[in-house]
Motif scaffolding. Structure first.
Motif, PDB file in Angstrom:
ATOM      1  N   ILE A 111       0.832  -1.210   0.000  1.00 48.28           N
ATOM      2  CA  ILE A 111       0.000   0.000   0.000  1.00 48.28           C
ATOM      3  C   ILE A 111       0.865   1.257   0.000  1.00 48.28           C
ATOM      4  O   ILE A 111       0.629   2.189  -0.775  1.00 48.28           O
ATOM      5  CB  ILE A 111      -0.974  -0.012   1.203  1.00 48.28           C
ATOM      6  N   ALA A 112       1.891   1.285   0.849  1.00 45.04           N
ATOM      7  CA  ALA A 112       2.764   2.456   0.915  1.00 45.04           C
ATOM      8  C   ALA A 112       3.532   2.649  -0.385  1.00 45.04           C
ATOM      9  O   ALA A 112       3.677   3.783  -0.871  1.00 45.04           O
ATOM     10  CB  ALA A 112       3.738   2.323   2.092  1.00 45.04           C
ATOM     11  N   GLY A 116       3.086   5.807  -2.827  1.00 43.07           N
ATOM     12  CA  GLY A 116       4.285   6.571  -3.159  1.00 43.07           C
ATOM     13  C   GLY A 116       4.474   6.708  -4.658  1.00 43.07           C
ATOM     14  O   GLY A 116       4.860   7.766  -5.165  1.00 43.07           O
ATOM     15  N   ALA A 117       4.185   5.626  -5.401  1.00 41.85           N
ATOM     16  CA  ALA A 117       4.307   5.673  -6.858  1.00 41.85           C
ATOM     17  C   ALA A 117       3.278   6.614  -7.466  1.00 41.85           C
ATOM     18  O   ALA A 117       3.592   7.399  -8.376  1.00 41.85           O
ATOM     19  CB  ALA A 117       4.142   4.265  -7.436  1.00 41.85           C
ATOM     20  N   ILE A 118       2.050   6.572  -6.963  1.00 39.08           N
ATOM     21  CA  ILE A 118       1.015   7.482  -7.464  1.00 39.08           C
ATOM     22  C   ILE A 118       1.385   8.923  -7.155  1.00 39.08           C
ATOM     23  O   ILE A 118       1.261   9.814  -8.003  1.00 39.08           O
ATOM     24  CB  ILE A 118      -0.352   7.114  -6.862  1.00 39.08           C
ATOM     25  N   GLY A 119       1.880   9.169  -5.934  1.00 39.08           N
ATOM     26  CA  GLY A 119       2.304  10.523  -5.569  1.00 39.08           C
ATOM     27  C   GLY A 119       3.454  11.017  -6.419  1.00 39.08           C
ATOM     28  O   GLY A 119       3.512  12.192  -6.801  1.00 39.08           O
ATOM     29  N   ALA A 120       4.371  10.121  -6.754  1.00 37.11           N
ATOM     30  CA  ALA A 120       5.496  10.514  -7.603  1.00 37.11           C
ATOM     31  C   ALA A 120       5.023  10.844  -9.013  1.00 37.11           C
ATOM     32  O   ALA A 120       5.512  11.795  -9.637  1.00 37.11           O
ATOM     33  CB  ALA A 120       6.544   9.406  -7.638  1.00 37.11           C
ATOM     34  N   LEU A 121       4.078  10.070  -9.526  1.00 36.74           N
ATOM     35  CA  LEU A 121       3.546  10.380 -10.855  1.00 36.74           C
ATOM     36  C   LEU A 121       2.790  11.703 -10.869  1.00 36.74           C
ATOM     37  O   LEU A 121       2.849  12.448 -11.847  1.00 36.74           O
ATOM     38  CB  LEU A 121       2.628   9.254 -11.338  1.00 36.74           C
ATOM     39  N   CYS A 134      12.532   8.969 -10.576  1.00 34.60           N
ATOM     40  CA  CYS A 134      13.376   8.060  -9.782  1.00 34.60           C
ATOM     41  C   CYS A 134      12.603   7.497  -8.590  1.00 34.60           C
ATOM     42  O   CYS A 134      12.707   6.305  -8.285  1.00 34.60           O
ATOM     43  CB  CYS A 134      14.629   8.785  -9.311  1.00 34.60           C
ATOM     44  N   VAL A 135      11.832   8.336  -7.917  1.00 31.02           N
ATOM     45  CA  VAL A 135      11.020   7.874  -6.790  1.00 31.02           C
ATOM     46  C   VAL A 135       9.968   6.878  -7.275  1.00 31.02           C
ATOM     47  O   VAL A 135       9.698   5.859  -6.624  1.00 31.02           O
ATOM     48  CB  VAL A 135      10.378   9.069  -6.055  1.00 31.02           C
ATOM     49  N   PHE A 136       9.382   7.142  -8.446  1.00 28.71           N
ATOM     50  CA  PHE A 136       8.408   6.214  -9.019  1.00 28.71           C
ATOM     51  C   PHE A 136       9.051   4.854  -9.278  1.00 28.71           C
ATOM     52  O   PHE A 136       8.487   3.810  -8.936  1.00 28.71           O
ATOM     53  CB  PHE A 136       7.826   6.794 -10.313  1.00 28.71           C
ATOM     54  N   ALA A 137      10.235   4.849  -9.883  1.00 30.17           N
ATOM     55  CA  ALA A 137      10.928   3.589 -10.168  1.00 30.17           C
ATOM     56  C   ALA A 137      11.269   2.850  -8.880  1.00 30.17           C
ATOM     57  O   ALA A 137      11.144   1.616  -8.803  1.00 30.17           O
ATOM     58  CB  ALA A 137      12.189   3.860 -10.980  1.00 30.17           C
ATOM     59  N   LEU A 138      11.697   3.574  -7.847  1.00 34.66           N
ATOM     60  CA  LEU A 138      12.007   2.955  -6.563  1.00 34.66           C
ATOM     61  C   LEU A 138      10.758   2.325  -5.952  1.00 34.66           C
ATOM     62  O   LEU A 138      10.806   1.204  -5.444  1.00 34.66           O
ATOM     63  CB  LEU A 138      12.604   3.996  -5.615  1.00 34.66           C
ATOM     64  N   CYS A 139       9.642   3.019  -6.018  1.00 36.36           N
ATOM     65  CA  CYS A 139       8.397   2.485  -5.462  1.00 36.36           C
ATOM     66  C   CYS A 139       7.943   1.238  -6.204  1.00 36.36           C
ATOM     67  O   CYS A 139       7.486   0.269  -5.584  1.00 36.36           O
ATOM     68  CB  CYS A 139       7.304   3.557  -5.506  1.00 36.36           C
TER      69      CYS A 139
END
Length: 158
Positions: A111-112, A116-121, A134-139
């Motif tokens: 869930i986190a 996080g991926a949605i927030g990064a997008l 980069c944050v999206f890829a990490l998530c």
């Protein structure tokens, strides 16, 4: 770095890896796929949870880190502070639970990571679009690592 601190860090790391390896071997009788990724995801959850708690305390204290033209969904810093503290506590418990190999940690981790991926997008159009990617890829990597954890090595190759 001081030798005693460095030795302590390696001792903690060895203990975490031993915990994951022991729980993986005891449940399936062999090596499990993605144990290293799960440890990475748990450490990311612990770091993010700690940072959210610190930001929440800062928001409750009306710290000067929330200034200028920053806009928030919650305009009241007191509300934002409590939301960040509760979110940080959930992330911390999820990280510790993931290190222990429990299902609660896997659910919170997925869930986190997804949020996080949605927030990064959603923040790609902001000031730092490459950082958001980069944050999206990490998530995505964290969510993938948690999902594939538990499959046997032979099932992964077949």
């Amino acid at each position: 770095m001081d030798e005693s601190v460095e030795g302590g860090v390696w001792l903690v790391f060895a203990g975490i890896m031993g915990l994951i390896r022991t729980s993986a071997e005891s449940t399936k009788g062999g090596c499990m796929r993605g144990a290293g990724r799960v440890v990475f995801a748990a450490i990311v959850l612990l770091i993010v949870g700690t940072i959210n708690i610190i930001y929440g305390i800062g928001a409750l204290d009306d710290a000067n880190i929330f200034v200028n033209d920053q806009r928030f969904v919650l305009t009241n810093l007191n509300t934002l502070g409590w939301v960040l503290i509760v979110l940080g506590l959930i992330q911390l418990t999820g990280g510790f639970s993931l290190l222990a190999g429990n299902v609660y940690g896997r659910v919170i981790g997925v869930i986190a990571g997804t949020l996080g991926a949605i927030g990064a997008l959603l923040s790609i159009g902001g000031k730092y679009p490459w950082w958001s990617l980069c944050v999206f890829a990490l998530c995505v990597f964290v969510v993938y690592g948690i999902i594939v954890y538990g499959r046997e090595e032979s099932a992964a190759g077949a």
